[in-house]
Design an enzyme around this catalytic site. Structure first.
Site, mmCIF file in Angstrom:
data_model
loop_
_atom_site.group_PDB
_atom_site.id
_atom_site.type_symbol
_atom_site.label_atom_id
_atom_site.label_comp_id
_atom_site.label_asym_id
_atom_site.label_seq_id
_atom_site.Cartn_x
_atom_site.Cartn_y
_atom_site.Cartn_z
ATOM 1 N N SER A 177 0.834 -1.204 0.000
ATOM 2 C CA SER A 177 0.000 0.000 0.000
ATOM 3 C C SER A 177 0.874 1.262 0.000
ATOM 4 O O SER A 177 0.618 2.208 -0.754
ATOM 5 C CB SER A 177 -0.908 -0.026 1.231
ATOM 6 O OG SER A 177 -1.512 1.216 1.429
ATOM 7 N N HIS A 261 15.139 3.773 10.587
ATOM 8 C CA HIS A 261 15.430 5.185 10.793
ATOM 9 C C HIS A 261 14.795 6.067 9.718
ATOM 10 O O HIS A 261 14.161 7.073 10.062
ATOM 11 C CB HIS A 261 16.921 5.470 10.954
ATOM 12 C CG HIS A 261 17.091 6.792 11.612
ATOM 13 N ND1 HIS A 261 16.982 6.973 12.964
ATOM 14 C CD2 HIS A 261 17.234 8.034 11.099
ATOM 15 C CE1 HIS A 261 17.082 8.253 13.256
ATOM 16 N NE2 HIS A 261 17.235 8.923 12.140
ATOM 17 N N THR A 336 17.796 20.122 11.122
ATOM 18 C CA THR A 336 16.638 20.294 12.003
ATOM 19 C C THR A 336 16.677 21.686 12.623
ATOM 20 O O THR A 336 15.636 22.357 12.738
ATOM 21 C CB THR A 336 16.638 19.222 13.115
ATOM 22 O OG1 THR A 336 16.847 17.949 12.515
ATOM 23 C CG2 THR A 336 15.324 19.204 13.865
ATOM 24 N N LYS A 339 15.405 24.261 10.324
ATOM 25 C CA LYS A 339 13.942 24.290 10.274
ATOM 26 C C LYS A 339 13.364 25.035 11.481
ATOM 27 O O LYS A 339 12.498 25.912 11.327
ATOM 28 C CB LYS A 339 13.381 22.865 10.216
ATOM 29 C CG LYS A 339 13.579 22.238 8.844
ATOM 30 C CD LYS A 339 12.906 20.899 8.754
ATOM 31 C CE LYS A 339 12.850 20.445 7.311
ATOM 32 N NZ LYS A 339 11.923 21.210 6.478
ATOM 33 N N ARG A 458 12.432 -0.337 29.774
ATOM 34 C CA ARG A 458 11.150 -0.340 29.075
ATOM 35 C C ARG A 458 10.674 -1.777 28.900
ATOM 36 O O ARG A 458 11.417 -2.725 29.159
ATOM 37 C CB ARG A 458 11.294 0.354 27.718
ATOM 38 C CG ARG A 458 12.249 -0.333 26.797
ATOM 39 C CD ARG A 458 12.607 0.504 25.590
ATOM 40 N NE ARG A 458 11.549 0.548 24.594
ATOM 41 C CZ ARG A 458 11.757 0.704 23.280
ATOM 42 N NH1 ARG A 458 12.994 0.825 22.817
ATOM 43 N NH2 ARG A 458 10.761 0.754 22.448
#
Lengths: 533, 160
Positions: A177, A261, A336, A339, A458
């Site tokens: 898809s 990633h 980044t 931005k 975790r």
């Protein structure tokens, strides 16, 4: 060779109802639709359904972790909840939501009548519910759903029950898809732009999606082959990742993260596009440094392919490799930063108003930056080795993916809802939703940094008593965060059903092409391409 | 995109409509080659590392991309042309697969221009012998209206 047909022999192929406003009605409209707006709506509702389902799994996770000890679930069930929460949020909620935005907005923003391959578009969507059913259905097969983590690491994954095969099949379907969707988006953007709309005149949202589609096409075969090799190891006697047969389980991690990633950027670049649309609108200024934004996006996408091993520093690798991946990861901060600087500079001395989409956009800039900084911390090899698989990592990727991607999606929905529905949403409810989400998000995820730094691992259903207080705060925040999304659902439905009439351009600072159309836009829009000056 | 040859009053008049394609054939090649290069480098890298399964998936995906871009390229040359030559009207529909021409008698052909009250012209067609030939798939509403008016002045009749 041309054939000349006398008029008497021509069959009347053109039906009287073949006009722009004609569209099918009833439920078959949605099943058979090749219209980009209908398919965009389907994607958005599907992703919202999946968001609520995966969010409900998160509520169960936080209920279990409300206090130490086992409360409701056995560890195996808990692992199923965390695994499926991650998988469904990524593949079922965030990615389809951005594809929904792409379907609705790209043709409208470039002045195209529809996507380049409308039937392919229909098929791209309708594969998704099948994959969703497989993922959800996995809870009901013997052994329960997949419990090995969304990363599907062998050898644990190779030992699982039938739900693991269902997951592989679901990932293949979603991959097909995504690939079809990406081909459609690339072709639409490159070949169907209105005359005069050069690449450097395209809205940033379109640019970010073009680059995202390139990333998807480059990364998806890697994921498809990774899960296929897992399937072959499980059922066909191969030993790609089976050390006993001469395979290498670490190679799986390299392959997976080579996809994984770029996948993060696939989920964040369209969010950057949404921010780059909302912030100039409500600052009533053009986007600062448009060209640098485009180049920064390209650089981000390029870096996405050379930093994968920062997810696996603890598997052991040569010091030179560790240094390379550490520095390459830190480099990500540069584009980044460009931005974030440009968004801030766009707001600087702007005539800012704080409608709900702008509130979400500002929150995303701030919170995503926190996620970016914690990413820089994790890029440092010795620190990462300490923090690997702790709640610090959970905090980091939720600051990136919830506040970065999911809150951008919410802001984008509030921004374009008046265009899509023809009604203004309830601003008061929108703001309540925003503040509840922003506050509850921070209450939920900020303490996770402390838990991780203190060493709480975790993916465990129980924990040491020292983590109890922060976990209780986190769970309370999560419950409020979850409940506030029901308010979001109510606000959206209320807007669809009623609300003040939205004009063609309800946001005075909005400059892109879609705002030249009525709200809601006609079923068939831009049948004739507008000319961009 | 529309090309016009001749003026409205000239004996020979032709109007050609083409789809809007913002990507050239060379651009299409560049797009495919750039994606194929990256994908194949990645696939060969994994192939050399022993994960040969990446190669067939990359190949299948590039095949789908190639087919899609080829389809777009092939249809970039589609056009519709209406020619009025003295009393003869010729409508040509050119696609990759076929090249069909409809010839009408200018004295008998009538123009059908389907316009909404807001001025949007949805459809332009020529009718003769009880059959209709549509023209103007690639024209804007305004161009359909102008061509329709021109045809009205040149041909046998006008229906709205």
């Amino acid at each position: 060779m041309a054939t000349t047909i006398p008029i008497q022999d021509v069959h009347n192929e053109h039906h009287a109802d073949n006009h722009p406003d004609h569209h099918p009605t009833g439920w078959m409209r949605w099943v058979m639709s090749t219209n980009h707006k209908d398919i965009g709506t389907l994607y958005l509702w599907f992703s919202f359904g999946m968001f609520l389902f995966a969010g409900a799994l998160a509520m169960l996770i936080r209920a279990e972790l409300f206090q130490p000890g086992l409360q409701f679930f056995q560890p195996n069930v808990f692992n199923q909840l965390t695994t499926m929460h991650g998988l469904i949020m990524i593949f079922g909620a965030i990615m389809p939501a951005f594809v929904g935005f792409a379907n609705w907005q790209i043709p409208l923003m470039i002045g195209a009548p529809d996507m380049a391959f409308p039937r392919l578009n229909n098929w791209s969507f309708w594969l998704l519910p099948m994959a969703g059913l497989l993922l959800i259905g996995a809870f009901f097969v013997p052994g329960g759903a997949m419990a090995g983590g969304w990363t599907m690491y062998p050898p644990l994954f190779i030992q699982g029950g039938p739900s693991y095969d269902m997951t592989i099949f679901a990932i293949h379907i979603m991959g097909i898809s995504s690939i079809m969707g990406s081909i459609n988006i690339i072709t639409t953007i490159l070949n169907m732009r209105a005359p005069g709309m050069t690449l450097m005149k395209m809205p940033m949202f379109v640019w970010t999606w073009l680059i995202t589609a390139f990333l998807l096409i480059s990364a998806m075969p890697v994921l498809a082959s990774a899960v296929t090799m897992l399937l072959m190891d499980r059922h066909f006697g191969t030993s790609f990742f089976n050390a006993a047969g001469g395979g290498d389980p670490v190679m799986y991690q390299h392959i997976f993260w080579f996809f994984g990633h770029p996948e993060v950027y696939i989920m964040i670049l369209p969010a950057f596009g949404i921010l780059s649309t909302i912030i100039p609108t409500f600052s009533r200024k053009p986007l600062f440094g448009y060209r640098s934004m485009v180049y920064a996006t390209v650089v981000l996408a390029s870096l996405a392919f050379i930093v994968w091993a920062h997810h696996m520093f603890t598997v052991g690798m040569p010091i030179a490799s560790q240094l390379f991946f550490m520095y390459a990861t830190m480099l990500i901060a540069v584009p980044t930063g460009v931005k974030v600087f440009n968004w801030t500079a766009t707001m600087w001395k702007g005539s800012i108003s704080f409608e709900t989409p702008m509130l979400f956009a500002i929150a995303v800039v701030c919170l995503f930056t926190i996620g970016g900084f914690s990413g820089l911390v994790l890029a440092i090899v010795p620190v990462d080795i300490q923090l690997q698989d702790t709640y610090y990592v959970v905090a980091h990727f939720h600051y990136v993916l919830f506040s970065g991607a999911a809150m951008s999606i919410m802001g984008g929905i509030y921004y374009w809802l008046p265009k899509w529905t023809g009604h203004m949403y309830d601003e008061r409810l929108g703001k309540i939703h925003f503040w509840l989400t922003a506050i509850a998000f921070n209450v939920t995820f900020f303490p996770m940094h402390f838990l991780g730094l203190a060493g709480m691992p975790r993916r465990i259903p129980d924990y040491a008593l020292q983590f109890a207080n922060f976990n209780m705060i986190v769970s309370l925040g999560a419950f409020v965060l979850g409940a506030s999304q029901l308010l979001f659902l109510y606000t959206v439905i209320k807007c669809i059903r009623s609300g003040a009439v939205a004009g063609n351009r309800p946001w005075e600072g909005a400059e892109t092409l879609e705002w030249t159309l009525p709200s809601p836009p006609p079923y068939h829009s831009f049948e004739t391409a507008p000319v961009i000056k | 995109m529309v090309d016009v040859v001749g003026s409205a009053s000239s004996l020979h008049y032709a109007i050609t409509g083409r789809p809007n394609c913002s990507l050239s054939a060379a651009g299409t090649c560049c797009v495919f080659l750039s994606i194929a290069t990256i994908t194949l480098i990645v696939a060969f890298g994994f192939f050399l590392a022993g994960a040969w399964v990446v190669l067939p998936f990359a190949g299948a995906e590039l095949g789908a991309l190639f087919w899609s871009l080829r389809y777009v390229c092939l249809h970039a040359g589609d056009y519709e042309r209406l020619t009025i030559d003295h009393d003869k009207v010729l409508v040509e529909h050119h696609t990759t697969k076929q090249d069909v021409r409809f010839e009408l008698n200018g004295y008998w052909a009538r123009v059908i221009l389907d316009c909404q009250p807001n001025g949007y012209c949805r459809r332009l067609a020529l009718r003769s012998h009880g059959k209709e030939i549509e023209f103007g798939r690639f024209l804007s509403s305004e161009e359909r209206l102008n061509v329709g008016r021109l045809l009205k002045s040149r041909l046998g009749g006008y229906l709205s």
